[in-house]
Scaffold this motif. Structure first.
Motif, PDB file in Angstrom:
ATOM      1  N   THR A 103       0.844  -1.187   0.000  1.00 54.85           N
ATOM      2  CA  THR A 103       0.000   0.000   0.000  1.00 54.85           C
ATOM      3  C   THR A 103       0.879   1.236   0.000  1.00 54.85           C
ATOM      4  OG1 THR A 103      -1.866   1.143   1.050  1.00 54.85           O
ATOM      5  CG2 THR A 103      -0.274   0.111   2.526  1.00 54.85           C
ATOM      6  N   ASN A 115       0.422   5.740  -0.433  1.00 54.88           N
ATOM      7  CA  ASN A 115      -0.171   7.014  -0.835  1.00 54.88           C
ATOM      8  C   ASN A 115       0.837   7.680  -1.769  1.00 54.88           C
ATOM      9  OD1 ASN A 115      -0.710   9.849  -0.954  1.00 54.88           O
ATOM     10  ND2 ASN A 115      -2.014   9.670   0.841  1.00 54.88           N
ATOM     11  N   HIS A 120      -8.717   5.765   1.687  1.00 54.44           N
ATOM     12  CA  HIS A 120      -8.119   7.057   2.042  1.00 54.44           C
ATOM     13  C   HIS A 120      -9.170   7.816   2.849  1.00 54.44           C
ATOM     14  CE1 HIS A 120      -5.850  10.924   0.621  1.00 54.44           C
ATOM     15  NE2 HIS A 120      -5.637  10.648   1.894  1.00 54.44           N
ATOM     16  N   ASP A 158      -4.255   4.782   3.484  1.00 48.04           N
ATOM     17  CA  ASP A 158      -3.947   5.930   4.331  1.00 48.04           C
ATOM     18  C   ASP A 158      -5.178   6.241   5.164  1.00 48.04           C
ATOM     19  OD1 ASP A 158      -3.400   8.377   5.448  1.00 48.04           O
ATOM     20  OD2 ASP A 158      -3.196   9.450   3.545  1.00 48.04           O
ATOM     21  N   THR A 174       5.298   5.681   8.738  1.00 44.63           N
ATOM     22  CA  THR A 174       5.067   5.944   7.316  1.00 44.63           C
ATOM     23  C   THR A 174       5.051   7.423   6.965  1.00 44.63           C
ATOM     24  OG1 THR A 174       2.654   5.854   7.584  1.00 44.63           O
ATOM     25  CG2 THR A 174       3.783   3.789   7.013  1.00 44.63           C
ATOM     26  N   ASP A 232      -0.447   4.632   7.591  1.00 40.79           N
ATOM     27  CA  ASP A 232      -0.681   3.780   6.424  1.00 40.79           C
ATOM     28  C   ASP A 232      -0.674   2.335   6.895  1.00 40.79           C
ATOM     29  OD1 ASP A 232      -0.289   5.775   3.935  1.00 40.79           O
ATOM     30  OD2 ASP A 232       1.088   6.300   5.561  1.00 40.79           O
ATOM     31  N   HIS A 246       4.446  10.097   1.757  1.00 37.79           N
ATOM     32  CA  HIS A 246       4.203   8.931   2.602  1.00 37.79           C
ATOM     33  C   HIS A 246       5.200   7.844   2.218  1.00 37.79           C
ATOM     34  CE1 HIS A 246      -0.077   9.630   4.162  1.00 37.79           C
ATOM     35  NE2 HIS A 246       0.155  10.672   3.393  1.00 37.79           N
TER      36      HIS A 246
END
Length: 266
Positions: A5, A7, A140, A173, A208, A226, A254
């Motif tokens: 994952t 951002n 998000h 996020d 993160t 995150d 991030h």
């Protein structure tokens, strides 16, 4: 199973194409099963390529870079949540190299007005993994203290809309620091979710975000916002922060999280 994952902070980064190349090379190296991306943007005025995905969509550019590296077969699910910086359609994405059984798209914010920057939307994909359905969501969310768009409302809406027919992973996020008790992170866990970081046999500090970024303008502490959350307990081999300058170069404001999960075969 390998998960990532990130951002992306897309099209807001210096040397953006170089950073996309770094991300693509890591994907080529690791061969992640599922990738959840947030802040996946495209210019409003760009040429539409397929459906509502436009030529400069960050995820589409990433897929093109992967193809240049000889990596094909990743499937994209994307949707935009709101207009960002007046010129972008900003959204969330799932990339997976597995067959997609079903796509998911839904709002979780009170607002469904995509011209409003606090509007939040989720995308998901149910895949077939070793004959077993698994569902992944790219998330998000907003902030705990936001009175206009309460975090509790968004989490409640999210939990009401995720499919109950297969184990689910919520990746992304969450804008709530896991180091802070009694706020958004604990509220997430109160919904019966498990943090793969806690389940991991090997893990690092999990940080993160360091310092000030958009949405955390006065931040002075290290954040773990995150996350990869699961609807049930799994055997998690490792949880590591990536793209932090130590484990791969920095590509966003991030850092990413990569998680390895075992025991998903039937």
């Amino acid at each position: 199973m390998k998960l990532l994952t990130l951002n992306c902070h897309s099209w807001q980064e210096e040397n953006q194409l170089e950073k996309i190349s770094i991300l693509a090379h890591d994907i080529a190296e690791k061969s992640y099963d599922v990738i959840a991306l947030q802040e996946v943007s495209q210019l409003i005025e760009s040429e539409t390529m397929s459906g509502f995905v436009k030529k400069d969509n960050f995820a589409l550019v990433l897929l093109d870079e992967l193809e240049r590296l000889g990596i094909t077969g990743y499937r994209l699910v994307w949707d935009f949540a709101h207009i960002g910086y007046d010129v972008f359609e900003e959204g969330v994405a799932i990339l997976t190299k597995h067959d997609i059984v079903e796509e998911h798209r839904f709002f979780i914010s009170k607002s469904h007005d995509q011209s409003y920057w606090k509007t939040r939307k989720i995308v998901g994909a149910t895949i077939s993994y070793n004959g077993r359905p698994l569902t992944f969501y790219s998330c998000h969310l907003g902030w705990w203290q936001d009175e206009e768009e309460p975090f509790k409302f968004q989490v409640d809406s999210l939990m009401e809309q995720i499919t109950a027919e297969s184990p689910a992973f919520l990746m992304g996020d969450f804008n709530n620091n896991a180091h802070v008790r009694g706020e958004g992170y604990d509220y997430l866990l109160s919904k019966g979710l498990f943090d793969t970081y806690d389940l991991a046999g090997k893990r690092d500090e999990g940080v993160t975000v360091e310092g000030e970024i958009a949405g955390w303008d006065e931040n002075k502490v290290d954040l773990r916002i995150d996350l990869v959350l699961a609807s049930e307990k799994f055997e998690v081999t490792s949880s590591k922060v990536i793209f932090n300058g130590e484990n791969k170069p920095v590509v966003s404001d991030h850092y990413g999280v990569e998680v390895v999960i075992e025991g998903l075969s039937i």
